[in-house]
Design a protein around this motif. Sequence first.
Motif, PDB file in Angstrom:
ATOM      1  N   LEU A 131       8.040  -1.784   8.334  1.00  0.00           N
ATOM      2  CA  LEU A 131       8.395  -0.577   9.094  1.00  0.00           C
ATOM      3  C   LEU A 131       7.191   0.409   9.058  1.00  0.00           C
ATOM      4  CD1 LEU A 131      12.255  -0.616   8.671  1.00  0.00           C
ATOM      5  CD2 LEU A 131      10.769  -1.209  10.707  1.00  0.00           C
ATOM      6  N   GLY A 132       6.812   0.789   7.973  1.00  0.00           N
ATOM      7  CA  GLY A 132       5.690   1.831   7.626  1.00  0.00           C
ATOM      8  C   GLY A 132       6.138   3.124   8.005  1.00  0.00           C
ATOM      9  N   PHE A 133       7.345   3.565   7.852  1.00  0.00           N
ATOM     10  CA  PHE A 133       7.782   5.131   7.753  1.00  0.00           C
ATOM     11  C   PHE A 133       7.004   5.724   6.863  1.00  0.00           C
ATOM     12  CE2 PHE A 133      12.235   2.900   8.699  1.00  0.00           C
ATOM     13  CZ  PHE A 133      11.759   3.108  10.269  1.00  0.00           C
ATOM     14  N   PHE A 134       6.651   6.910   7.596  1.00  0.00           N
ATOM     15  CA  PHE A 134       5.862   8.200   6.797  1.00  0.00           C
ATOM     16  C   PHE A 134       4.222   7.752   6.875  1.00  0.00           C
ATOM     17  CE2 PHE A 134      10.140   7.979   4.506  1.00  0.00           C
ATOM     18  CZ  PHE A 134      10.507   8.866   5.582  1.00  0.00           C
ATOM     19  N   THR A 135       4.008   6.588   7.528  1.00  0.00           N
ATOM     20  CA  THR A 135       2.391   6.396   7.684  1.00  0.00           C
ATOM     21  C   THR A 135       2.233   6.098   9.226  1.00  0.00           C
ATOM     22  OG1 THR A 135       3.026   3.961   7.704  1.00  0.00           O
ATOM     23  CG2 THR A 135       2.788   4.918   5.485  1.00  0.00           C
ATOM     24  N   SER A 136       0.742   6.362   9.267  1.00  0.00           N
ATOM     25  CA  SER A 136       0.405   6.313  10.660  1.00  0.00           C
ATOM     26  C   SER A 136       0.414   4.980  11.202  1.00  0.00           C
ATOM     27  CB  SER A 136      -1.285   6.433  10.512  1.00  0.00           C
ATOM     28  OG  SER A 136      -1.889   6.411  12.062  1.00  0.00           O
ATOM     29  N   THR A 137       1.087   4.974  12.565  1.00  0.00           N
ATOM     30  CA  THR A 137       1.189   3.689  13.355  1.00  0.00           C
ATOM     31  C   THR A 137      -0.175   3.271  14.029  1.00  0.00           C
ATOM     32  OG1 THR A 137       2.013   5.230  15.350  1.00  0.00           O
ATOM     33  CG2 THR A 137       3.635   4.038  13.695  1.00  0.00           C
ATOM     34  N   LYS A 138      -1.297   4.197  13.779  1.00  0.00           N
ATOM     35  CA  LYS A 138      -2.434   3.856  14.454  1.00  0.00           C
ATOM     36  C   LYS A 138      -3.133   2.676  13.342  1.00  0.00           C
ATOM     37  CE  LYS A 138      -2.881   8.054  17.113  1.00  0.00           C
ATOM     38  NZ  LYS A 138      -3.926   9.439  17.101  1.00  0.00           N
ATOM     39  N   LYS A 139      -2.676   2.550  12.315  1.00  0.00           N
ATOM     40  CA  LYS A 139      -3.175   1.697  11.349  1.00  0.00           C
ATOM     41  C   LYS A 139      -2.117   0.583  11.395  1.00  0.00           C
ATOM     42  CE  LYS A 139      -5.608   5.210   8.862  1.00  0.00           C
ATOM     43  NZ  LYS A 139      -5.974   5.891   7.490  1.00  0.00           N
ATOM     44  N   THR A 140      -2.881  -0.683  10.864  1.00  0.00           N
ATOM     45  CA  THR A 140      -2.021  -1.786  10.927  1.00  0.00           C
ATOM     46  C   THR A 140      -1.433  -1.830   9.480  1.00  0.00           C
ATOM     47  OG1 THR A 140      -4.160  -2.768  10.237  1.00  0.00           O
ATOM     48  CG2 THR A 140      -3.070  -3.484  12.373  1.00  0.00           C
ATOM     49  N   PHE A 141      -0.294  -2.795   9.334  1.00  0.00           N
ATOM     50  CA  PHE A 141       0.289  -2.979   8.050  1.00  0.00           C
ATOM     51  C   PHE A 141      -0.294  -4.338   7.543  1.00  0.00           C
ATOM     52  CE2 PHE A 141       3.530  -4.968   5.511  1.00  0.00           C
ATOM     53  CZ  PHE A 141       3.803  -4.020   4.215  1.00  0.00           C
ATOM     54  N   LEU A 142      -0.778  -4.308   6.052  1.00  0.00           N
ATOM     55  CA  LEU A 142      -1.102  -5.513   5.459  1.00  0.00           C
ATOM     56  C   LEU A 142      -0.308  -5.834   4.389  1.00  0.00           C
ATOM     57  CD1 LEU A 142      -3.141  -7.792   5.911  1.00  0.00           C
ATOM     58  CD2 LEU A 142      -4.693  -6.350   4.131  1.00  0.00           C
ATOM     59  N   MET A 143       0.540  -6.990   4.402  1.00  0.00           N
ATOM     60  CA  MET A 143       1.460  -7.099   3.255  1.00  0.00           C
ATOM     61  C   MET A 143       0.606  -7.585   2.006  1.00  0.00           C
ATOM     62  SD  MET A 143       4.710 -10.145   3.783  1.00  0.00           S
ATOM     63  CE  MET A 143       5.010  -9.331   5.336  1.00  0.00           C
ATOM     64  N   SER A 144       0.827  -6.892   0.872  1.00  0.00           N
ATOM     65  CA  SER A 144       0.493  -7.421  -0.347  1.00  0.00           C
ATOM     66  C   SER A 144       1.006  -8.792  -0.833  1.00  0.00           C
ATOM     67  CB  SER A 144       0.980  -6.353  -1.367  1.00  0.00           C
ATOM     68  OG  SER A 144       2.480  -6.634  -1.628  1.00  0.00           O
ATOM     69  N   PHE A 145       0.388  -9.407  -1.505  1.00  0.00           N
ATOM     70  CA  PHE A 145       0.738 -10.744  -2.293  1.00  0.00           C
ATOM     71  C   PHE A 145       2.203 -10.606  -2.655  1.00  0.00           C
ATOM     72  CE2 PHE A 145       1.031 -14.026  -5.758  1.00  0.00           C
ATOM     73  CZ  PHE A 145       0.819 -14.957  -4.774  1.00  0.00           C
ATOM     74  N   ARG A 146       2.413  -9.505  -3.378  1.00  0.00           N
ATOM     75  CA  ARG A 146       3.852  -9.402  -3.845  1.00  0.00           C
ATOM     76  C   ARG A 146       4.808  -9.182  -2.934  1.00  0.00           C
ATOM     77  NH1 ARG A 146       5.978  -8.144  -8.883  1.00  0.00           N
ATOM     78  NH2 ARG A 146       3.703  -7.437  -9.803  1.00  0.00           N
ATOM     79  N   GLN A 147       4.286  -8.512  -1.772  1.00  0.00           N
ATOM     80  CA  GLN A 147       5.668  -8.371  -0.871  1.00  0.00           C
ATOM     81  C   GLN A 147       5.636  -9.828  -0.175  1.00  0.00           C
ATOM     82  OE1 GLN A 147       3.313  -5.340   0.694  1.00  0.00           O
ATOM     83  NE2 GLN A 147       5.055  -3.986   0.779  1.00  0.00           N
ATOM     84  N   TRP A 148       4.506 -10.663  -0.045  1.00  0.00           N
ATOM     85  CA  TRP A 148       4.417 -11.924   0.740  1.00  0.00           C
ATOM     86  C   TRP A 148       5.480 -12.784  -0.244  1.00  0.00           C
ATOM     87  CZ3 TRP A 148       2.646 -14.427   4.810  1.00  0.00           C
ATOM     88  CH2 TRP A 148       2.537 -15.886   4.762  1.00  0.00           C
ATOM     89  N   GLN A 149       5.312 -12.735  -1.286  1.00  0.00           N
ATOM     90  CA  GLN A 149       6.098 -13.667  -2.123  1.00  0.00           C
ATOM     91  C   GLN A 149       7.575 -13.583  -1.889  1.00  0.00           C
ATOM     92  OE1 GLN A 149       3.953 -12.506  -6.187  1.00  0.00           O
ATOM     93  NE2 GLN A 149       4.035 -14.517  -6.489  1.00  0.00           N
ATOM     94  N   TYR A 150       7.975 -12.064  -1.843  1.00  0.00           N
ATOM     95  CA  TYR A 150       9.387 -11.743  -1.584  1.00  0.00           C
ATOM     96  C   TYR A 150       9.844 -12.088  -0.358  1.00  0.00           C
ATOM     97  CZ  TYR A 150      13.916  -9.621  -1.571  1.00  0.00           C
ATOM     98  OH  TYR A 150      15.314  -9.443  -1.444  1.00  0.00           O
ATOM     99  N   ALA A 151       8.935 -11.886   0.772  1.00  0.00           N
ATOM    100  CA  ALA A 151       9.517 -11.870   2.081  1.00  0.00           C
ATOM    101  C   ALA A 151       9.212 -13.035   2.883  1.00  0.00           C
ATOM    102  CB  ALA A 151       8.719 -10.771   3.006  1.00  0.00           C
ATOM    103  N   PHE A 152       8.252 -13.959   2.495  1.00  0.00           N
ATOM    104  CA  PHE A 152       7.847 -15.359   3.042  1.00  0.00           C
ATOM    105  C   PHE A 152       8.075 -16.380   2.173  1.00  0.00           C
ATOM    106  CE2 PHE A 152       6.244 -12.830   6.367  1.00  0.00           C
ATOM    107  CZ  PHE A 152       6.172 -13.636   7.643  1.00  0.00           C
TER     108      PHE A 152
END
Length: 258
Positions: A131-152
């Motif tokens: 969701l990237g709250f408090f970050t620029s929406t002009k930049k993409t979000f790139l999931m870290s490996f740790r986030q990938w392990q949990y979310a996918f």
Amino acid sequence: MKNNTAIVFITGAFVHHSCWDEWKKYFESKGYTTNASPWPHKNAPAETLRNSHPNAEIAANRLSSLTDYYASIVKALPEKPILIGHSIGGLIVQLLLQKGLGAAGVAIHPVPPQGVFTFKFSFLKAGWGPLGFFTSTKKTFLMSFRQWQYAFTNGMDCDEQKDAYYKYLVPESKLIVRDTITRAAKVNFENPHAPLLLTSGSTDHTIPASLNYANYKKYKHSNSVTEYKEFEGRNHFVLGQPTWREDADYILNWLNEL
């Protein structure tokens, strides 16, 4: 349903459209023609897309324009196709069916339409970063490996998780994720629609099975076919798990019975 009907595969967020490669081969071997077009600005290898992060063009993608993009693909076909989508792609299947643009639809672990929500911890944890709250929406979000392990890929061997991460992970638009709770994701559940199957996985952290079931239960039109199936042991990387063929078999049998 006749097996020479076209199938349009609709990719979800964070993953490369090549996630459908084995699915395409499977359904083509059964006589279907298939299409798995990449999202706008994502027609490049996954590694190339990751190296382009932060990618302003991808960051500008919105749900309404993405839905229109797939609608244009469908309208260009000679007959209404079968729509099969995963995650946000599953939501787009639901949005296109309510526009009358599919002969049938399969929503695999779909992101729910507007108004269908859960406060389950895994859903909130998996979704907070994208969701990237408090970050620029002009930049993409790139999931870290740790986030990938949990979310996918939760529950998978670490080497399998790494292989999947480097093969499929791509940067994503934060706006796309935020749009899923807006009117761009609104479905009128009381309207008639083409046959729709929603599937879920018992171990999916990103879209818990209970959320998919709540999505299914919202449909009210008694004369429209709406069905639900929960698969044991499926996480959000369901398309690439070793069990993917069992899921594809189930979907094929469901389509054959229509």
